[in-house]
Design a protein around this motif. Structure first.
Motif, PDB file in Angstrom:
ATOM      1  N   GLY A  51     -18.222  46.758  -2.891  1.00  0.00           N
ATOM      2  CA  GLY A  51     -17.899  46.629  -1.432  1.00  0.00           C
ATOM      3  C   GLY A  51     -18.160  47.873  -0.509  1.00  0.00           C
ATOM      4  N   PRO A  52     -17.458  47.768   0.492  1.00  0.00           N
ATOM      5  CA  PRO A  52     -18.047  49.063   1.486  1.00  0.00           C
ATOM      6  C   PRO A  52     -16.818  50.057   1.008  1.00  0.00           C
ATOM      7  CG  PRO A  52     -16.439  47.417   2.744  1.00  0.00           C
ATOM      8  CD  PRO A  52     -16.950  46.741   1.322  1.00  0.00           C
ATOM      9  N   LEU A  62     -17.249  59.330  -0.843  1.00  0.00           N
ATOM     10  CA  LEU A  62     -16.629  57.949  -0.943  1.00  0.00           C
ATOM     11  C   LEU A  62     -17.761  57.084  -1.713  1.00  0.00           C
ATOM     12  CD1 LEU A  62     -15.565  57.433   2.711  1.00  0.00           C
ATOM     13  CD2 LEU A  62     -14.076  58.499   0.770  1.00  0.00           C
ATOM     14  N   GLN A  63     -18.978  57.317  -1.922  1.00  0.00           N
ATOM     15  CA  GLN A  63     -19.740  56.479  -2.643  1.00  0.00           C
ATOM     16  C   GLN A  63     -19.729  56.946  -4.141  1.00  0.00           C
ATOM     17  OE1 GLN A  63     -23.179  57.417   0.093  1.00  0.00           O
ATOM     18  NE2 GLN A  63     -22.976  55.492   0.844  1.00  0.00           N
ATOM     19  N   VAL A 111     -11.842  53.036   2.849  1.00  0.00           N
ATOM     20  CA  VAL A 111     -11.113  54.175   3.533  1.00  0.00           C
ATOM     21  C   VAL A 111     -10.785  53.636   4.855  1.00  0.00           C
ATOM     22  CG1 VAL A 111     -11.177  56.351   4.741  1.00  0.00           C
ATOM     23  CG2 VAL A 111     -11.985  56.133   2.266  1.00  0.00           C
ATOM     24  N   ALA A 112      -9.665  53.333   5.250  1.00  0.00           N
ATOM     25  CA  ALA A 112      -9.223  52.801   6.669  1.00  0.00           C
ATOM     26  C   ALA A 112      -9.350  53.718   7.951  1.00  0.00           C
ATOM     27  CB  ALA A 112      -8.040  51.979   6.511  1.00  0.00           C
ATOM     28  N   VAL A 113      -9.218  55.180   7.690  1.00  0.00           N
ATOM     29  CA  VAL A 113      -9.168  56.013   8.904  1.00  0.00           C
ATOM     30  C   VAL A 113     -10.529  56.022   9.210  1.00  0.00           C
ATOM     31  CG1 VAL A 113      -7.110  57.298   8.249  1.00  0.00           C
ATOM     32  CG2 VAL A 113      -9.205  58.075   7.297  1.00  0.00           C
TER      33      VAL A 113
END
Length: 148
Positions: free
Chosen positions: A143-144, A132-133, A119-121
Protein backbone atom coordinates in the motif's frame (compact mmCIF):
# COMPACT_ATOMS: atom_id res chain seq x y z
CA UNK A 1 25.30 24.45 -15.41
CA UNK A 2 23.35 21.21 -15.78
CA UNK A 3 22.23 19.11 -12.82
CA UNK A 4 24.88 16.56 -13.75
CA UNK A 5 27.61 19.22 -13.38
CA UNK A 6 26.45 20.44 -9.96
CA UNK A 7 28.58 19.01 -7.19
CA UNK A 8 26.33 17.55 -4.50
CA UNK A 9 26.39 18.92 -0.97
CA UNK A 10 27.00 16.11 1.55
CA UNK A 11 24.16 15.80 4.05
CA UNK A 12 23.91 13.50 7.08
CA UNK A 13 20.37 12.31 7.77
CA UNK A 14 19.19 10.57 10.94
CA UNK A 15 16.51 7.93 10.70
CA UNK A 16 15.66 7.57 14.39
CA UNK A 17 13.81 4.30 14.91
CA UNK A 18 12.17 2.95 18.05
CA UNK A 19 12.52 -0.74 18.80
CA UNK A 20 9.53 -2.64 20.12
CA UNK A 21 9.73 -5.09 23.04
CA UNK A 22 10.70 -7.92 20.66
CA UNK A 23 13.53 -5.81 19.18
CA UNK A 24 11.77 -5.18 15.86
CA UNK A 25 11.86 -1.76 14.27
CA UNK A 26 8.87 0.37 15.14
CA UNK A 27 7.96 4.02 14.71
CA UNK A 28 10.38 6.50 13.17
CA UNK A 29 10.85 10.22 13.77
CA UNK A 30 9.98 12.91 11.23
CA UNK A 31 10.47 16.64 11.77
CA UNK A 32 9.12 19.63 9.91
CA UNK A 33 11.40 22.11 8.20
CA UNK A 34 11.33 25.38 10.16
CA UNK A 35 10.14 28.73 8.88
CA UNK A 36 12.77 30.60 6.93
CA UNK A 37 14.27 27.47 5.33
CA UNK A 38 13.67 26.17 1.83
CA UNK A 39 10.61 23.87 1.86
CA UNK A 40 9.47 25.27 5.23
CA UNK A 41 6.68 23.12 6.69
CA UNK A 42 7.64 20.00 4.74
CA UNK A 43 8.29 16.83 6.77
CA UNK A 44 11.65 15.07 6.62
CA UNK A 45 14.14 13.02 8.57
CA UNK A 46 16.35 15.34 10.67
CA UNK A 47 19.96 16.13 9.82
CA UNK A 48 22.07 18.63 7.96
CA UNK A 49 25.20 19.48 6.02
CA UNK A 50 28.47 17.71 6.63
CA UNK A 51 31.04 20.39 7.48
CA UNK A 52 34.67 20.33 6.31
CA UNK A 53 36.67 17.77 8.25
CA UNK A 54 33.60 15.92 9.60
CA UNK A 55 32.54 12.37 8.92
CA UNK A 56 28.87 11.68 8.22
CA UNK A 57 28.57 10.22 11.71
CA UNK A 58 30.15 13.29 13.36
CA UNK A 59 27.92 15.63 11.36
CA UNK A 60 24.83 13.65 12.29
CA UNK A 61 25.69 13.72 15.99
CA UNK A 62 26.27 17.50 15.82
CA UNK A 63 23.12 18.22 13.80
CA UNK A 64 20.83 16.16 16.05
CA UNK A 65 22.30 17.85 19.12
CA UNK A 66 21.77 21.31 17.54
CA UNK A 67 18.28 20.59 16.16
CA UNK A 68 16.76 18.18 18.68
CA UNK A 69 18.89 18.52 21.82
CA UNK A 70 19.69 14.79 21.95
CA UNK A 71 22.91 12.80 21.97
CA UNK A 72 22.97 9.76 19.76
CA UNK A 73 24.67 6.41 20.19
CA UNK A 74 25.91 4.30 17.29
CA UNK A 75 24.88 5.21 13.77
CA UNK A 76 24.13 2.54 11.19
CA UNK A 77 24.80 3.70 7.59
CA UNK A 78 21.81 2.58 5.55
CA UNK A 79 21.23 4.19 2.15
CA UNK A 80 22.68 7.01 0.02
CA UNK A 81 20.59 9.04 -2.40
CA UNK A 82 21.44 12.02 -4.62
CA UNK A 83 18.55 14.46 -5.00
CA UNK A 84 18.36 17.42 -7.35
CA UNK A 85 16.36 20.28 -5.89
CA UNK A 86 16.03 23.64 -7.65
CA UNK A 87 18.18 25.28 -4.94
CA UNK A 88 20.82 22.53 -4.55
CA UNK A 89 22.01 19.07 -5.44
CA UNK A 90 22.45 17.00 -2.28
CA UNK A 91 23.86 13.59 -1.43
CA UNK A 92 21.73 12.31 1.41
CA UNK A 93 23.58 9.85 3.66
CA UNK A 94 20.81 8.09 5.60
CA UNK A 95 21.85 6.46 8.88
CA UNK A 96 19.56 4.52 11.16
CA UNK A 97 19.84 5.44 14.84
CA UNK A 98 18.34 3.24 17.55
CA UNK A 99 19.98 4.72 20.65
CA UNK A 100 19.84 8.28 21.96
CA UNK A 101 19.73 10.12 25.26
CA UNK A 102 18.12 13.37 26.32
CA UNK A 103 14.70 14.90 25.95
CA UNK A 104 13.64 16.01 22.49
CA UNK A 105 13.65 19.79 22.17
CA UNK A 106 12.66 21.46 18.93
CA UNK A 107 15.54 23.97 18.99
CA UNK A 108 14.81 25.41 15.53
CA UNK A 109 11.06 25.88 16.05
CA UNK A 110 10.23 22.76 14.05
CA UNK A 111 7.64 20.12 14.90
CA UNK A 112 8.18 16.39 15.41
CA UNK A 113 6.03 13.34 14.83
CA UNK A 114 6.62 9.66 15.55
CA UNK A 115 5.33 7.95 12.42
CA UNK A 116 4.44 4.62 10.90
CA UNK A 117 3.49 3.64 7.36
CA UNK A 118 1.56 5.17 5.76
CA UNK A 119 2.86 8.51 7.01
CA UNK A 120 -0.01 10.83 7.86
CA UNK A 121 1.91 14.12 8.13
CA UNK A 122 2.01 16.20 4.95
CA UNK A 123 3.57 17.53 2.86
CA UNK A 124 6.57 15.19 2.76
CA UNK A 125 9.88 16.44 1.34
CA UNK A 126 10.66 14.70 -1.99
CA UNK A 127 13.92 13.27 -0.61
CA UNK A 128 11.96 11.57 2.17
CA UNK A 129 9.67 9.54 -0.11
CA UNK A 130 12.34 6.99 -1.17
CA UNK A 131 13.12 6.35 2.51
CA UNK A 132 9.48 5.54 3.16
CA UNK A 133 9.57 3.15 0.19
CA UNK A 134 12.72 1.48 1.61
CA UNK A 135 10.95 1.07 4.95
CA UNK A 136 7.95 -0.44 3.17
CA UNK A 137 10.16 -2.94 1.34
CA UNK A 138 12.00 -3.92 4.53
CA UNK A 139 8.83 -4.29 6.52
CA UNK A 140 6.75 -6.04 3.84
CA UNK A 141 4.28 -3.15 3.83
CA UNK A 142 1.78 -3.16 0.99
CA UNK A 143 0.00 0.00 0.00
CA UNK A 144 0.92 3.68 0.02
CA UNK A 145 3.87 4.91 2.05
CA UNK A 146 2.43 8.37 2.64
CA UNK A 147 -0.92 10.09 2.39
CA UNK A 148 -1.27 13.01 0.00
Amino acid sequence: MSDVDRVPVEVAVGVLVERDSAGSEGRFLLTSRPEGKVYAGYWEFPGGKVEAGETVEQALARELREELGIRIGATHPWQVLVMDYPHARVRLNFCKVFDWTGDFQMLEGQQMAWSQLPVAVTPVLPGTIPVLQWFAAERGHAGPTHLD
